[in-house]
Design a protein around this motif. Structure first.
Motif, PDB file in Angstrom:
ATOM      1  N   ASN A 112      -2.241  77.042  19.090  1.00  0.00           N
ATOM      2  CA  ASN A 112      -3.571  77.609  19.321  1.00  0.00           C
ATOM      3  C   ASN A 112      -3.468  78.600  20.468  1.00  0.00           C
ATOM      4  N   VAL A 113      -3.236  79.856  20.128  1.00  0.00           N
ATOM      5  CA  VAL A 113      -2.938  80.876  21.124  1.00  0.00           C
ATOM      6  C   VAL A 113      -4.109  81.124  22.057  1.00  0.00           C
ATOM      7  N   SER A 114      -5.319  81.077  21.551  1.00  0.00           N
ATOM      8  CA  SER A 114      -6.485  81.330  22.398  1.00  0.00           C
ATOM      9  C   SER A 114      -6.604  80.265  23.493  1.00  0.00           C
ATOM     10  N   ARG A 115      -6.341  79.002  23.143  1.00  0.00           N
ATOM     11  CA  ARG A 115      -6.372  77.938  24.141  1.00  0.00           C
ATOM     12  C   ARG A 115      -5.204  78.076  25.110  1.00  0.00           C
ATOM     13  N   LEU A 116      -4.058  78.489  24.583  1.00  0.00           N
ATOM     14  CA  LEU A 116      -2.883  78.691  25.434  1.00  0.00           C
ATOM     15  C   LEU A 116      -3.144  79.777  26.464  1.00  0.00           C
ATOM     16  N   PHE A 117      -3.685  80.916  26.022  1.00  0.00           N
ATOM     17  CA  PHE A 117      -3.984  82.004  26.953  1.00  0.00           C
ATOM     18  C   PHE A 117      -5.056  81.578  27.961  1.00  0.00           C
ATOM     19  N   GLY A 118      -6.005  80.764  27.498  1.00  0.00           N
ATOM     20  CA  GLY A 118      -7.017  80.249  28.411  1.00  0.00           C
ATOM     21  C   GLY A 118      -6.402  79.389  29.504  1.00  0.00           C
ATOM     22  N   LEU A 119      -5.427  78.561  29.139  1.00  0.00           N
ATOM     23  CA  LEU A 119      -4.736  77.729  30.117  1.00  0.00           C
ATOM     24  C   LEU A 119      -3.993  78.581  31.135  1.00  0.00           C
ATOM     25  N   LEU A 120      -3.350  79.629  30.669  1.00  0.00           N
ATOM     26  CA  LEU A 120      -2.580  80.493  31.567  1.00  0.00           C
ATOM     27  C   LEU A 120      -3.462  81.157  32.618  1.00  0.00           C
ATOM     28  N   SER A 121      -4.716  81.379  32.294  1.00  0.00           N
ATOM     29  CA  SER A 121      -5.629  82.048  33.229  1.00  0.00           C
ATOM     30  C   SER A 121      -6.260  81.089  34.239  1.00  0.00           C
ATOM     31  N   THR A 122      -6.034  79.776  34.091  1.00  0.00           N
ATOM     32  CA  THR A 122      -6.588  78.805  35.041  1.00  0.00           C
ATOM     33  C   THR A 122      -5.763  78.806  36.327  1.00  0.00           C
ATOM     34  N   ASP A 123      -6.273  78.099  37.328  1.00  0.00           N
ATOM     35  CA  ASP A 123      -5.552  78.000  38.598  1.00  0.00           C
ATOM     36  C   ASP A 123      -4.281  77.170  38.471  1.00  0.00           C
ATOM     37  N   LEU A 124      -4.147  76.381  37.401  1.00  0.00           N
ATOM     38  CA  LEU A 124      -2.923  75.618  37.189  1.00  0.00           C
ATOM     39  C   LEU A 124      -1.726  76.543  37.003  1.00  0.00           C
ATOM     40  N   TYR A 125      -1.928  77.608  36.231  1.00  0.00           N
ATOM     41  CA  TYR A 125      -0.861  78.578  35.979  1.00  0.00           C
ATOM     42  C   TYR A 125      -1.035  79.833  36.835  1.00  0.00           C
ATOM     43  N   GLY A 126      -2.260  80.311  36.934  1.00  0.00           N
ATOM     44  CA  GLY A 126      -2.525  81.454  37.799  1.00  0.00           C
ATOM     45  C   GLY A 126      -1.994  82.780  37.292  1.00  0.00           C
ATOM     46  N   GLN A 172       5.548  76.284  37.842  1.00  0.00           N
ATOM     47  CA  GLN A 172       4.549  77.342  37.995  1.00  0.00           C
ATOM     48  C   GLN A 172       4.223  77.654  39.455  1.00  0.00           C
ATOM     49  N   GLN A 173       4.880  76.945  40.379  1.00  0.00           N
ATOM     50  CA  GLN A 173       4.617  77.123  41.817  1.00  0.00           C
ATOM     51  C   GLN A 173       3.116  76.996  42.110  1.00  0.00           C
ATOM     52  N   THR A 174       2.496  76.040  41.440  1.00  0.00           N
ATOM     53  CA  THR A 174       1.048  75.877  41.533  1.00  0.00           C
ATOM     54  C   THR A 174       0.596  75.525  42.941  1.00  0.00           C
ATOM     55  N   VAL A 175       1.317  74.622  43.586  1.00  0.00           N
ATOM     56  CA  VAL A 175       0.918  74.200  44.928  1.00  0.00           C
ATOM     57  C   VAL A 175       0.994  75.374  45.899  1.00  0.00           C
ATOM     58  N   GLN A 176       2.101  76.116  45.858  1.00  0.00           N
ATOM     59  CA  GLN A 176       2.262  77.247  46.777  1.00  0.00           C
ATOM     60  C   GLN A 176       1.177  78.290  46.570  1.00  0.00           C
ATOM     61  N   LYS A 177       0.850  78.583  45.330  1.00  0.00           N
ATOM     62  CA  LYS A 177      -0.177  79.583  45.040  1.00  0.00           C
ATOM     63  C   LYS A 177      -1.550  79.141  45.532  1.00  0.00           C
ATOM     64  N   ASN A 178      -1.889  77.886  45.289  1.00  0.00           N
ATOM     65  CA  ASN A 178      -3.233  77.415  45.603  1.00  0.00           C
ATOM     66  C   ASN A 178      -3.428  77.141  47.087  1.00  0.00           C
ATOM     67  N   MET A 179      -2.370  76.798  47.798  1.00  0.00           N
ATOM     68  CA  MET A 179      -2.510  76.537  49.221  1.00  0.00           C
ATOM     69  C   MET A 179      -2.890  77.788  49.996  1.00  0.00           C
TER      70      MET A 179
END
Length: 269
Positions: A112-126, A172-179
């Motif tokens: 489901n590409v639309s859901r995948l792209f939506g996930l990528l735009s969240t703060d989890l992936y950034g 995804q270096q999520t912690v570093q990005k969000n801090m």
């Protein structure tokens, strides 16, 4: 036979150093000391309170800020200790709960590409719009991304949802990005809290689909009746170490209380 009554009061003092510690260094030091102490109590099982061996639910850590809560939760997690943040609002009504729900959807159906792209735009992936656009014009990055998701699926099945999530945070270096962002500590704390609850529920809801269904139900219940949902969350955390903000609790209702950041006070007080 080696059990001993709990001491009424114990304090920690940092050894003298030639150069004064920064606030961040001191915070990390005392958070680590606190986590080590808790790990020792839970592993040795020799500390008694009112004739019973002290368990995780007997322990509470009081903090002042979200940053302190995130740091404390991370240090406990490094030692394999799950903790619960006691908040006024239900974590299931947070934006992070919606992001975790979306993550589970993608893990279940990566096609489901639309859901995948939506996930990528969240703060989890950034990911930004340019990065997502590149996936639409170049198949190779998309293939690599789907392979990574397949690996996350495998990690979930072999090691559990929490281990999979920590790997995602690292990749995804999520912690570093969000801090570096406003409210970044709170987002990280909420993600970890939700994932720990999912990990606990995995005994009854082992599959990806069952975990997603459970999370959706908790989010719906939180929206309809926040008060009941808060109680549900506290009940599910009954066997975990608590991390509580001082403005919410004085700690008197907990048998053993840790205050690793009491030295960190405003100069005007």
């Amino acid at each position: 036979q080696n059990a001993q009554p709990a001491a009424a009061f114990i304090n920690w003092i940092h050894p003298c150093t030639p150069v004064p510690l920064s606030k961040a260094e001191a915070s990390d030091y005392f958070a680590s000391i606190c986590a080590d102490e808790i790990a020792q109590i839970l592993q040795q099982k020799t500390l008694l309170l009112d004739g019973k061996v002290v368990a995780a639910e007997d322990l509470a850590i009081l903090v002042r800020t979200g940053k302190q809560a995130s740091l404390m939760k991370a240090r406990l997690a490094e030692r394999g200790i799950s903790s619960a943040l006691l908040l006024r609002d239900s974590v299931f009504s947070s934006e992070q709960a919606a992001e975790i729900s979306l993550l589970l959807e993608v893990l279940i159906n990566p096609a489901n590409v639309s859901r995948l792209f939506g996930l990528l735009s969240t703060d989890l992936y950034g990911w930004n719009a340019k990065q997502i656009y590149q996936l639409q014009i170049n198949n190779q990055p998309l293939i690599e991304l789907l392979e990574q998701i397949r690996i996350y699926q495998q990690q979930w099945q072999e090691k559990g949802i929490l281990a999979m999530f920590f790997q995602l945070l690292t990749d995804q270096q999520t912690v570093q990005k969000n801090m570096l962002q406003m409210e970044g500590e709170r987002r990280i704390t909420n993600w970890l809290h939700i994932m720990e609850l999912l990990q606990q529920q995995s005994v009854q809801h082992a599959s990806l689909g069952q975990s997603l269904q459970w999370l959706v139900q908790q989010r719906e219940q939180a929206e309809k009746n926040p008060a009941d949902e808060q109680q549900l969350r506290l009940d599910s955390d009954s066997n975990l170490v608590r991390i509580v903000t001082i403005h919410k609790s004085k700690g008197l209702q907990y048998p053993i209380v840790f205050l690793p950041f009491m030295w960190d006070v405003m100069g005007s007080r």
